[in-house]
Design a protein around this motif. Structure first.
Motif, mmCIF file in Angstrom:
data_model
loop_
_atom_site.group_PDB
_atom_site.id
_atom_site.type_symbol
_atom_site.label_atom_id
_atom_site.label_comp_id
_atom_site.label_asym_id
_atom_site.label_seq_id
_atom_site.Cartn_x
_atom_site.Cartn_y
_atom_site.Cartn_z
ATOM 1 N N GLY A 87 18.325 2.609 12.668
ATOM 2 C CA GLY A 87 17.835 2.431 11.299
ATOM 3 C C GLY A 87 16.658 3.324 10.956
ATOM 4 N N GLY A 88 16.107 3.999 11.971
ATOM 5 C CA GLY A 88 14.966 4.880 11.725
ATOM 6 C C GLY A 88 13.633 4.150 11.683
ATOM 7 N N GLU A 89 13.591 2.949 12.243
ATOM 8 C CA GLU A 89 12.330 2.183 12.256
ATOM 9 C C GLU A 89 11.308 2.834 13.183
ATOM 10 N N GLU A 90 10.079 2.997 12.652
ATOM 11 C CA GLU A 90 8.979 3.548 13.449
ATOM 12 C C GLU A 90 7.921 2.498 13.768
ATOM 13 N N VAL A 91 7.677 1.604 12.825
ATOM 14 C CA VAL A 91 6.606 0.614 12.995
ATOM 15 C C VAL A 91 7.238 -0.769 13.175
ATOM 16 N N PRO A 92 7.003 -1.410 14.334
ATOM 17 C CA PRO A 92 7.635 -2.709 14.615
ATOM 18 C C PRO A 92 6.908 -3.881 13.957
ATOM 19 N N PHE A 135 0.851 -1.198 0.000
ATOM 20 C CA PHE A 135 0.000 0.000 0.000
ATOM 21 C C PHE A 135 0.880 1.240 0.000
ATOM 22 N N ARG A 136 0.261 2.381 -0.319
ATOM 23 C CA ARG A 136 1.011 3.643 -0.402
ATOM 24 C C ARG A 136 1.307 4.176 1.000
ATOM 25 N N ASP A 137 2.543 4.649 1.175
ATOM 26 C CA ASP A 137 2.933 5.256 2.452
ATOM 27 C C ASP A 137 2.127 6.536 2.662
ATOM 28 N N ILE A 138 1.702 6.754 3.896
ATOM 29 C CA ILE A 138 0.872 7.917 4.218
ATOM 30 C C ILE A 138 1.685 9.215 4.175
ATOM 31 N N ILE A 147 14.911 -1.223 4.026
ATOM 32 C CA ILE A 147 14.367 -1.802 5.263
ATOM 33 C C ILE A 147 15.034 -1.067 6.421
ATOM 34 N N ASN A 148 14.240 -0.374 7.209
ATOM 35 C CA ASN A 148 14.758 0.290 8.411
ATOM 36 C C ASN A 148 14.658 -0.686 9.579
ATOM 37 N N ASN A 149 15.737 -0.795 10.343
ATOM 38 C CA ASN A 149 15.767 -1.774 11.441
ATOM 39 C C ASN A 149 16.247 -1.108 12.727
ATOM 40 N N LEU A 181 7.777 -5.765 10.174
ATOM 41 C CA LEU A 181 8.663 -5.701 9.007
ATOM 42 C C LEU A 181 7.958 -5.132 7.779
ATOM 43 N N HIS A 182 8.649 -4.248 7.086
ATOM 44 C CA HIS A 182 8.108 -3.686 5.846
ATOM 45 C C HIS A 182 9.257 -3.248 4.967
ATOM 46 N N LEU A 183 9.058 -3.410 3.661
ATOM 47 C CA LEU A 183 10.030 -2.958 2.675
ATOM 48 C C LEU A 183 9.477 -1.691 2.044
ATOM 49 N N HIS A 184 10.242 -0.615 2.138
ATOM 50 C CA HIS A 184 9.867 0.619 1.436
ATOM 51 C C HIS A 184 10.265 0.469 -0.029
ATOM 52 N N ILE A 185 9.428 0.950 -0.921
ATOM 53 C CA ILE A 185 9.803 1.102 -2.333
ATOM 54 C C ILE A 185 9.642 2.582 -2.674
HETATM 55 P P1 5GP Z 1 9.657 2.881 9.227
HETATM 56 O O1 5GP Z 1 10.173 4.211 9.671
HETATM 57 O O2 5GP Z 1 9.148 2.050 10.373
HETATM 58 O O3 5GP Z 1 10.612 2.141 8.338
HETATM 59 O O4 5GP Z 1 8.446 3.203 8.265
HETATM 60 C C1 5GP Z 1 7.130 3.272 8.687
HETATM 61 C C2 5GP Z 1 6.367 3.923 7.563
HETATM 62 O O5 5GP Z 1 4.993 3.727 7.769
HETATM 63 C C3 5GP Z 1 6.602 5.437 7.470
HETATM 64 O O6 5GP Z 1 7.132 5.767 6.194
HETATM 65 C C4 5GP Z 1 5.213 6.027 7.690
HETATM 66 O O7 5GP Z 1 4.955 7.157 6.889
HETATM 67 C C5 5GP Z 1 4.303 4.866 7.339
HETATM 68 N N1 5GP Z 1 3.037 4.885 8.034
HETATM 69 C C6 5GP Z 1 2.846 5.070 9.372
HETATM 70 N N2 5GP Z 1 1.538 5.022 9.679
HETATM 71 C C7 5GP Z 1 0.885 4.779 8.497
HETATM 72 C C8 5GP Z 1 -0.503 4.620 8.176
HETATM 73 O O8 5GP Z 1 -1.390 4.665 9.007
HETATM 74 N N3 5GP Z 1 -0.786 4.376 6.868
HETATM 75 C C9 5GP Z 1 0.169 4.299 5.903
HETATM 76 N N4 5GP Z 1 -0.234 4.076 4.651
HETATM 77 N N5 5GP Z 1 1.488 4.455 6.181
HETATM 78 C C10 5GP Z 1 1.827 4.689 7.466
#
Ligand code: 5GP
Length: 115
Positions: free
Chosen positions: A93-98, A29-32, A87-89, A100-104
């Motif tokens: 690494g700047g990880e916000e959401v615990p 899905f698209r990053d918010i 991948i932020n770890n 796993l996710h791959l950014h594209i």
């Molecule tokens: P991280 O910093 O953990 O690698 O990346 C987490 C990503 O999740 C961030 O780029 C942030 O913008 C995205 N994100 C956080 N909350 C939401 C949400 O509710 N919806 C979507 N689509 N992206 C989110």
């Protein structure tokens, strides 16, 4: 593991998102808060907390995530122009959401070194 992550809520359709791809193992899905004209997240439906905590049991799904990046890049039309997968770890690494996710990141020139 405790409460659901924001990504599990997206997978379960408890909060909305702009989904571009989904199969039995993952969702994209698209990053918010996009950091490029195209910014997608590829997330396994199984909650692997972060790459540093993945196990050998996760090998197949980890490979599936990588091939999903390829599939989505082709589907969305930026495979040939190029893109970056991140991948932020953990804290550094700047990880916000615990979960796993791959950014594209695509549709702009990426720089090196990254910030
Ligand atoms: P991280 O910093 O953990 O690698 O990346 C987490 C990503 O999740 C961030 O780029 C942030 O913008 C995205 N994100 C956080 N909350 C939401 C949400 O509710 N919806 C979507 N689509 N992206 C989110």
């Amino acid at each position: 593991m405790s409460d659901k992550t924001i990504f599990e809520m997206i997978i379960d359709r408890e909060i909305p998102s702009d989904i571009v791809y989904e199969d039995e193992q993952c969702i994209c899905f698209r990053d918010i808060s996009p950091q490029a004209p195209v910014h997608l997240l590829v997330v396994p439906k199984k909650r692997i907390v972060r790459i540093a905590e993945a196990t050998s049991e996760d090998q197949a799904v980890l490979g599936h995530l990588m091939l999903t990046v390829q599939k989505v890049a082709q589907q969305e039309g930026f495979a040939e122009a190029g893109f970056r997968t991140v991948i932020n770890n953990g804290p550094n690494g700047g990880e916000e959401v615990p979960h796993l996710h791959l950014h594209i990141l695509a549709e702009r020139q990426m720089l090196w070194p990254p910030g």
